[in-house]
Design a protein around this motif. Structure first.
Motif, PDB file in Angstrom:
ATOM      1  N   GLY A 124       0.830  -1.197   0.000  1.00 39.97           N
ATOM      2  CA  GLY A 124       0.000   0.000   0.000  1.00 39.97           C
ATOM      3  C   GLY A 124       0.862   1.243   0.000  1.00 39.97           C
ATOM      4  N   TYR A 125       0.223   2.394  -0.177  1.00 38.06           N
ATOM      5  CA  TYR A 125       0.933   3.662  -0.294  1.00 38.06           C
ATOM      6  C   TYR A 125       0.378   4.691   0.677  1.00 38.06           C
ATOM      7  CZ  TYR A 125       2.782   1.965  -4.778  1.00 38.06           C
ATOM      8  OH  TYR A 125       3.415   1.242  -5.759  1.00 38.06           O
ATOM      9  N   ILE A 126       1.287   5.469   1.257  1.00 33.59           N
ATOM     10  CA  ILE A 126       0.941   6.653   2.038  1.00 33.59           C
ATOM     11  C   ILE A 126       1.638   7.823   1.350  1.00 33.59           C
ATOM     12  CG2 ILE A 126       1.173   7.837   4.257  1.00 33.59           C
ATOM     13  CD1 ILE A 126       1.298   5.023   5.547  1.00 33.59           C
ATOM     14  N   MET A 127       0.881   8.853   0.968  1.00 36.47           N
ATOM     15  CA  MET A 127       1.487   9.929   0.170  1.00 36.47           C
ATOM     16  C   MET A 127       1.021  11.313   0.602  1.00 36.47           C
ATOM     17  SD  MET A 127       1.232   8.720  -3.790  1.00 36.47           S
ATOM     18  CE  MET A 127       1.022   7.006  -4.246  1.00 36.47           C
ATOM     19  N   ALA A 128       1.954  12.262   0.516  1.00 35.51           N
ATOM     20  CA  ALA A 128       1.637  13.687   0.504  1.00 35.51           C
ATOM     21  C   ALA A 128       2.021  14.151  -0.901  1.00 35.51           C
ATOM     22  CB  ALA A 128       2.429  14.437   1.571  1.00 35.51           C
ATOM     23  N   PRO A 129       1.109  14.015  -1.864  1.00 33.99           N
ATOM     24  CA  PRO A 129       1.502  14.086  -3.276  1.00 33.99           C
ATOM     25  C   PRO A 129       1.544  15.502  -3.844  1.00 33.99           C
ATOM     26  CG  PRO A 129      -0.829  13.609  -3.130  1.00 33.99           C
ATOM     27  CD  PRO A 129      -0.325  13.712  -1.703  1.00 33.99           C
ATOM     28  N   PRO A 130       2.408  15.715  -4.835  1.00 36.75           N
ATOM     29  CA  PRO A 130       2.318  16.950  -5.613  1.00 36.75           C
ATOM     30  C   PRO A 130       1.218  16.797  -6.655  1.00 36.75           C
ATOM     31  CG  PRO A 130       4.073  15.598  -6.489  1.00 36.75           C
ATOM     32  CD  PRO A 130       3.518  14.862  -5.287  1.00 36.75           C
ATOM     33  N   VAL A 147      -4.357   3.290  -1.204  1.00 41.89           N
ATOM     34  CA  VAL A 147      -3.606   4.552  -1.209  1.00 41.89           C
ATOM     35  C   VAL A 147      -4.257   5.490  -0.194  1.00 41.89           C
ATOM     36  CG1 VAL A 147      -2.863   6.558  -2.535  1.00 41.89           C
ATOM     37  CG2 VAL A 147      -2.997   4.309  -3.653  1.00 41.89           C
ATOM     38  N   ILE A 148      -3.469   5.992   0.758  1.00 42.49           N
ATOM     39  CA  ILE A 148      -3.957   6.977   1.726  1.00 42.49           C
ATOM     40  C   ILE A 148      -3.150   8.257   1.526  1.00 42.49           C
ATOM     41  CG2 ILE A 148      -4.459   7.479   4.143  1.00 42.49           C
ATOM     42  CD1 ILE A 148      -5.810   4.927   3.136  1.00 42.49           C
ATOM     43  N   LEU A 149      -3.837   9.358   1.269  1.00 44.70           N
ATOM     44  CA  LEU A 149      -3.171  10.654   1.158  1.00 44.70           C
ATOM     45  C   LEU A 149      -3.256  11.368   2.497  1.00 44.70           C
ATOM     46  CD1 LEU A 149      -4.459  11.965  -2.308  1.00 44.70           C
ATOM     47  CD2 LEU A 149      -2.625  10.333  -1.806  1.00 44.70           C
ATOM     48  N   PHE A 150      -2.257  12.212   2.782  1.00 42.59           N
ATOM     49  CA  PHE A 150      -2.315  13.025   3.990  1.00 42.59           C
ATOM     50  C   PHE A 150      -1.676  14.374   3.714  1.00 42.59           C
ATOM     51  CE2 PHE A 150       1.978  11.565   4.345  1.00 42.59           C
ATOM     52  CZ  PHE A 150       2.646  12.474   5.159  1.00 42.59           C
ATOM     53  N   ASP A 151      -1.957  15.328   4.585  1.00 42.73           N
ATOM     54  CA  ASP A 151      -1.459  16.706   4.500  1.00 42.73           C
ATOM     55  C   ASP A 151      -2.171  17.506   3.414  1.00 42.73           C
ATOM     56  OD1 ASP A 151       0.370  18.869   5.329  1.00 42.73           O
ATOM     57  OD2 ASP A 151       1.206  18.616   3.319  1.00 42.73           O
ATOM     58  N   ARG A 152      -2.382  16.908   2.263  1.00 40.63           N
ATOM     59  CA  ARG A 152      -3.097  17.558   1.164  1.00 40.63           C
ATOM     60  C   ARG A 152      -3.820  16.475   0.361  1.00 40.63           C
ATOM     61  NH1 ARG A 152       2.384  17.927  -1.120  1.00 40.63           N
ATOM     62  NH2 ARG A 152       2.849  18.927   0.878  1.00 40.63           N
ATOM     63  N   TYR A 153      -4.710  16.892  -0.515  1.00 40.06           N
ATOM     64  CA  TYR A 153      -5.405  15.935  -1.368  1.00 40.06           C
ATOM     65  C   TYR A 153      -5.426  16.450  -2.796  1.00 40.06           C
ATOM     66  CZ  TYR A 153      -9.374  19.152  -0.705  1.00 40.06           C
ATOM     67  OH  TYR A 153     -10.177  20.254  -0.663  1.00 40.06           O
ATOM     68  N   PRO A 155      -7.976  17.230  -5.725  1.00 40.44           N
ATOM     69  CA  PRO A 155      -9.422  17.419  -5.860  1.00 40.44           C
ATOM     70  C   PRO A 155     -10.096  16.523  -6.889  1.00 40.44           C
ATOM     71  CG  PRO A 155      -8.322  19.537  -5.670  1.00 40.44           C
ATOM     72  CD  PRO A 155      -7.242  18.510  -5.798  1.00 40.44           C
ATOM     73  N   SER A 156      -9.386  16.148  -7.941  1.00 41.44           N
ATOM     74  CA  SER A 156     -10.015  15.344  -9.000  1.00 41.44           C
ATOM     75  C   SER A 156     -10.072  13.862  -8.656  1.00 41.44           C
ATOM     76  CB  SER A 156      -9.260  15.530 -10.324  1.00 41.44           C
ATOM     77  OG  SER A 156      -7.945  15.009 -10.230  1.00 41.44           O
ATOM     78  N   LEU A 157      -9.450  13.453  -7.541  1.00 38.86           N
ATOM     79  CA  LEU A 157      -9.416  12.038  -7.162  1.00 38.86           C
ATOM     80  C   LEU A 157     -10.251  11.778  -5.921  1.00 38.86           C
ATOM     81  CD1 LEU A 157      -5.689  10.907  -7.582  1.00 38.86           C
ATOM     82  CD2 LEU A 157      -7.630  10.349  -9.051  1.00 38.86           C
ATOM     83  N   ASN A 158     -10.996  10.686  -5.935  1.00 40.04           N
ATOM     84  CA  ASN A 158     -11.744  10.246  -4.761  1.00 40.04           C
ATOM     85  C   ASN A 158     -10.875   9.262  -3.982  1.00 40.04           C
ATOM     86  OD1 ASN A 158     -13.708   9.623  -2.877  1.00 40.04           O
ATOM     87  ND2 ASN A 158     -14.736   8.141  -4.204  1.00 40.04           N
ATOM     88  N   THR A 159     -10.083   9.786  -3.060  1.00 38.57           N
ATOM     89  CA  THR A 159      -9.144   8.958  -2.302  1.00 38.57           C
ATOM     90  C   THR A 159      -9.453   9.029  -0.813  1.00 38.57           C
ATOM     91  OG1 THR A 159      -7.637  10.845  -2.137  1.00 38.57           O
ATOM     92  CG2 THR A 159      -7.236   9.292  -3.933  1.00 38.57           C
ATOM     93  N   SER A 160      -8.918   8.062  -0.080  1.00 37.91           N
ATOM     94  CA  SER A 160      -8.928   8.166   1.374  1.00 37.91           C
ATOM     95  C   SER A 160      -7.860   9.172   1.771  1.00 37.91           C
ATOM     96  CB  SER A 160      -8.642   6.805   2.003  1.00 37.91           C
ATOM     97  OG  SER A 160      -9.711   5.916   1.764  1.00 37.91           O
ATOM     98  N   THR A 161      -8.232  10.120   2.638  1.00 33.94           N
ATOM     99  CA  THR A 161      -7.355  11.250   2.930  1.00 33.94           C
ATOM    100  C   THR A 161      -7.446  11.631   4.400  1.00 33.94           C
ATOM    101  OG1 THR A 161      -7.832  12.093   0.706  1.00 33.94           O
ATOM    102  CG2 THR A 161      -6.732  13.590   2.221  1.00 33.94           C
ATOM    103  N   VAL A 162      -6.300  12.008   4.973  1.00 33.25           N
ATOM    104  CA  VAL A 162      -6.252  12.537   6.339  1.00 33.25           C
ATOM    105  C   VAL A 162      -5.641  13.926   6.259  1.00 33.25           C
ATOM    106  CG1 VAL A 162      -5.381  12.224   8.677  1.00 33.25           C
ATOM    107  CG2 VAL A 162      -5.984  10.222   7.299  1.00 33.25           C
TER     108      VAL A 162
END
Length: 355
Positions: A124-130, A147-153, A155-162
């Motif tokens: 799995g992936y944990i990302m603070a993506p550009p 895939v879990i995003l954090f710090d930022r998300y 907008p065009s993607l429906n992801t799990s985000t913190v």
């Protein structure tokens, strides 16, 4: 060149089946009712010969590598290093290892790192993506890779985000300064469309509007050196002699700003008050100590790992997308002491929770 030892070599040496050896190595000995004596013989032997399992072969058998790929902007940044350390500790307790990499907010570098992690078959992936890696992340999710995003998300993607409540953080920072008698409140941020930076700017603008003050915003390039950032902050202060307070949108901008203020011979908060976004571990050690919007590091790490482990252990859960927004705290220190009262405050910071 010394031949690599295989499970079959161990089985032959101990006069056991390769299946028995595999059960012991994969932690299934008790489940398969393999005796303690056999377990000990296998354990002692692999230590004696220095056996190293083939992780790729193991992942092909189990479908799991128990490795998580983590991509952050800069692993040396205090915020990201603290988050990463917390995630690593929690993940390790659940028998997962973390592969870390810094993206430097570079889209092409991030794409290359995702490709490398894919080749290593991380679970799995944990990302603070550009921005600009939407296609790569969408491909991961299409292949049912969590895939879990954090710090930022994105907008065009429906992801799990913190994320944290960036809007309220800067909003309350302005309100605090206004209540303490500051009216020329500037906001120094990055020239970035990342969601967390946008929300911090919007919180500032909303609070400034409600306070009846004039907004003063300066956006600095994202990839400046510390020295050049400090020079640009100095130039900004010289050009805006009416400002009496600055909110810095990141901790590294705050560090550059503090150097600029010091080099100009200005006093904090008598000449200019300061608030940093992200509570740098050293802000309480500065003289005067620095007021900051603090992110809940431990809670972020816990929520990120919780969501990822749920997705890894439950196929239905892996298809659920959640955005969790955590509150921040305004830690009030001496750098924003009221203009109307000139006296030394106690060293203990007060904490204001922002819902």
């Amino acid at each position: 060149m010394k031949k690599k030892i295989s499970i079959h070599d161990i089985a032959k040496a101990l006069d056991l089946s390769a299946t028995t050896i595999s059960f012991v190595l994969n932690g299934k000995a008790e489940e398969k009712k393999i005796s303690e004596d056999v377990r000990k013989r296998v354990s002692d032997y692999i230590k004696e010969v220095g056996y190293q399992p083939n992780m790729i072969a193991k992942s092909l058998r189990t479908g799991k590598t128990h490795i998580i790929g983590m991509l952050v902007e800069d692993i040396s940044d205090p915020f990201f290093s603290c988050i990463s350390r917390g995630i690593e500790t929690i993940a390790y307790n659940h028998k997962y290892k973390i592969f870390f990499a810094s993206t430097e907010n570079d889209t092409e570098k991030t794409k290359a790192l995702i490709k490398v992690f894919r080749e290593r078959q991380v679970d799995g992936y944990i990302m603070a993506p550009p921005a600009g890696v939407e296609e790569e992340i969408r491909a991961l999710m299409d292949d049912d890779i969590p895939v879990i995003l954090f710090d930022r998300y994105l907008p065009s993607l429906n992801t799990s985000t913190v994320i944290i409540d960036n809007f309220s953080g800067s909003y309350q920072a302005v309100k605090h300064l206004s209540e303490n008698g500051f009216s020329g409140i500037a906001f120094l941020t990055l020239n970035s469309e990342q969601t967390q930076m946008h929300a911090r700017l919007q919180g500032y603008l909303k609070a400034i509007e409600e306070s009846g003050c004039q907004p003063v915003v300066q956006k600095l390039p994202s990839k400046l050196s510390h020295e050049l950032s400090a020079e640009m902050v100095q130039e900004f202060i010289k050009q805006h002699d009416k400002i009496d307070a600055i909110i810095f949108a990141t901790n590294y901008l705050a560090i550059s700003g503090l150097q600029a203020i010091r080099d100009m011979g200005l006093a904090i908060p008598d000449d200019i008050a300061v608030i940093g976004f992200d509570d740098n571990t050293h802000f309480n050690l500065f003289t005067p100590s620095i007021t900051a919007v603090a992110q809940p590091i431990e809670e972020i790490a816990q929520e990120v790992v919780r969501q990822l482990l749920n997705a890894l252990s439950n196929e239905r859960e892996s298809r659920i997308r959640r955005m969790v927004m955590l509150p921040v705290k305004l830690i009030v220190r001496n750098s924003t002491y009221p203009k109307v009262k000139k006296k030394i405050v106690h060293s203990e910071p007060s904490t204001m929770k922002i819902n």
